[in-house]
Design a protein around this motif. Sequence first.
Motif, PDB file in Angstrom:
ATOM      1  N   VAL A 230       7.089  -0.487  13.851  1.00  0.00           N
ATOM      2  CA  VAL A 230       6.554  -0.233  12.519  1.00  0.00           C
ATOM      3  C   VAL A 230       6.484  -1.598  11.851  1.00  0.00           C
ATOM      4  CG1 VAL A 230       6.915   0.909  10.306  1.00  0.00           C
ATOM      5  CG2 VAL A 230       7.608   2.059  12.425  1.00  0.00           C
ATOM      6  N   VAL A 231       5.282  -1.974  11.416  1.00  0.00           N
ATOM      7  CA  VAL A 231       5.077  -3.285  10.805  1.00  0.00           C
ATOM      8  C   VAL A 231       4.401  -3.084   9.454  1.00  0.00           C
ATOM      9  CG1 VAL A 231       4.052  -5.578  11.068  1.00  0.00           C
ATOM     10  CG2 VAL A 231       4.762  -4.298  13.108  1.00  0.00           C
ATOM     11  N   VAL A 232       5.058  -3.590   8.401  1.00  0.00           N
ATOM     12  CA  VAL A 232       4.515  -3.521   7.048  1.00  0.00           C
ATOM     13  C   VAL A 232       4.316  -4.956   6.566  1.00  0.00           C
ATOM     14  CG1 VAL A 232       4.898  -2.708   4.695  1.00  0.00           C
ATOM     15  CG2 VAL A 232       5.738  -1.350   6.625  1.00  0.00           C
ATOM     16  N   SER A 233       3.084  -5.281   6.190  1.00  0.00           N
ATOM     17  CA  SER A 233       2.775  -6.646   5.752  1.00  0.00           C
ATOM     18  C   SER A 233       1.684  -6.615   4.690  1.00  0.00           C
ATOM     19  CB  SER A 233       2.303  -7.497   6.934  1.00  0.00           C
ATOM     20  OG  SER A 233       1.826  -8.751   6.485  1.00  0.00           O
ATOM     21  N   ALA A 234       1.842  -7.457   3.673  1.00  0.00           N
ATOM     22  CA  ALA A 234       0.812  -7.581   2.642  1.00  0.00           C
ATOM     23  C   ALA A 234      -0.489  -8.113   3.236  1.00  0.00           C
ATOM     24  CB  ALA A 234       1.304  -8.500   1.530  1.00  0.00           C
ATOM     25  N   GLU A 235      -0.410  -8.801   4.363  1.00  0.00           N
ATOM     26  CA  GLU A 235      -1.611  -9.339   5.004  1.00  0.00           C
ATOM     27  C   GLU A 235      -2.517  -8.231   5.543  1.00  0.00           C
ATOM     28  OE1 GLU A 235      -1.651 -12.912   7.136  1.00  0.00           O
ATOM     29  OE2 GLU A 235       0.350 -13.505   6.468  1.00  0.00           O
ATOM     30  N   PHE A 236      -2.004  -7.010   5.632  1.00  0.00           N
ATOM     31  CA  PHE A 236      -2.804  -5.881   6.100  1.00  0.00           C
ATOM     32  C   PHE A 236      -3.670  -5.286   4.987  1.00  0.00           C
ATOM     33  CE2 PHE A 236       0.761  -4.868   9.345  1.00  0.00           C
ATOM     34  CZ  PHE A 236       0.240  -5.791  10.238  1.00  0.00           C
ATOM     35  N   LYS A 237      -3.411  -5.663   3.741  1.00  0.00           N
ATOM     36  CA  LYS A 237      -4.137  -5.084   2.610  1.00  0.00           C
ATOM     37  C   LYS A 237      -5.638  -5.324   2.772  1.00  0.00           C
ATOM     38  CE  LYS A 237      -4.321  -4.916  -2.341  1.00  0.00           C
ATOM     39  NZ  LYS A 237      -3.480  -4.219  -3.236  1.00  0.00           N
ATOM     40  N   GLY A 238      -6.417  -4.230   2.642  1.00  0.00           N
ATOM     41  CA  GLY A 238      -7.869  -4.309   2.753  1.00  0.00           C
ATOM     42  C   GLY A 238      -8.394  -4.325   4.177  1.00  0.00           C
TER      43      GLY A 238
ATOM     44  N   GLN B  13       2.604   1.308  14.492  1.00  0.00           N
ATOM     45  CA  GLN B  13       2.304   1.894  13.196  1.00  0.00           C
ATOM     46  C   GLN B  13       2.316   0.736  12.197  1.00  0.00           C
ATOM     47  OE1 GLN B  13       5.009   4.986  12.017  1.00  0.00           O
ATOM     48  NE2 GLN B  13       4.174   5.108   9.975  1.00  0.00           N
ATOM     49  N   THR B  14       1.176   0.529  11.515  1.00  0.00           N
ATOM     50  CA  THR B  14       1.050  -0.581  10.585  1.00  0.00           C
ATOM     51  C   THR B  14       0.634  -0.082   9.213  1.00  0.00           C
ATOM     52  OG1 THR B  14      -1.248  -0.953  11.237  1.00  0.00           O
ATOM     53  CG2 THR B  14       0.421  -2.266  12.374  1.00  0.00           C
ATOM     54  N   SER B  15       1.003  -0.855   8.184  1.00  0.00           N
ATOM     55  CA  SER B  15       0.553  -0.535   6.827  1.00  0.00           C
ATOM     56  C   SER B  15       0.839  -1.729   5.917  1.00  0.00           C
ATOM     57  CB  SER B  15       1.279   0.705   6.284  1.00  0.00           C
ATOM     58  OG  SER B  15       2.668   0.453   6.161  1.00  0.00           O
ATOM     59  N   ALA B  16       0.150  -1.718   4.772  1.00  0.00           N
ATOM     60  CA  ALA B  16       0.434  -2.685   3.720  1.00  0.00           C
ATOM     61  C   ALA B  16       1.507  -2.063   2.831  1.00  0.00           C
ATOM     62  CB  ALA B  16      -0.827  -2.981   2.917  1.00  0.00           C
ATOM     63  N   PRO B  17       2.316  -2.878   2.157  1.00  0.00           N
ATOM     64  CA  PRO B  17       3.336  -2.310   1.277  1.00  0.00           C
ATOM     65  C   PRO B  17       2.675  -1.553   0.126  1.00  0.00           C
ATOM     66  CG  PRO B  17       3.439  -4.723   1.301  1.00  0.00           C
ATOM     67  CD  PRO B  17       2.325  -4.311   2.190  1.00  0.00           C
ATOM     68  N   GLU B  18       3.321  -0.499  -0.304  1.00  0.00           N
ATOM     69  CA  GLU B  18       2.788   0.274  -1.419  1.00  0.00           C
ATOM     70  C   GLU B  18       3.155  -0.431  -2.719  1.00  0.00           C
ATOM     71  OE1 GLU B  18       3.543   4.424  -1.310  1.00  0.00           O
ATOM     72  OE2 GLU B  18       3.269   4.522   0.854  1.00  0.00           O
ATOM     73  N   ALA B  19       2.233  -0.409  -3.655  1.00  0.00           N
ATOM     74  CA  ALA B  19       2.444  -1.113  -4.942  1.00  0.00           C
ATOM     75  C   ALA B  19       3.486  -0.444  -5.808  1.00  0.00           C
ATOM     76  CB  ALA B  19       1.130  -1.193  -5.695  1.00  0.00           C
TER      77      ALA B  19
END
Length: 78
Positions: free
Chosen positions: A36-44, A72-78
């Motif tokens: 599971v990888v969460v990164s702001a670089e995934f935004k958009g 499983q990847t995602s950007a952090p939720e605001a």
Amino acid sequence: MAMDASEIEKLIKTALPDADVEIRDLAGDGDHYAAVVVSAEFKGKTRVQQHQMVYNALQGQMGGQLHALALQTSAPEA
């Protein structure tokens, strides 16, 4: 030759320094992992683009030392 979970995490964090990374060894054999990888670089980015970023971070280890990675990847939720 198997790949250690800490090595996978290190490669991902080198490419995506802000990433929150969680790695699980699915089979206990060092070849089958879930990440599971969460990164702001995934935004958009699309899910495919996000996964490509992670695979690129692994520097060609997929299919070699690393047999399978459920991702499983995602950007952090605001």
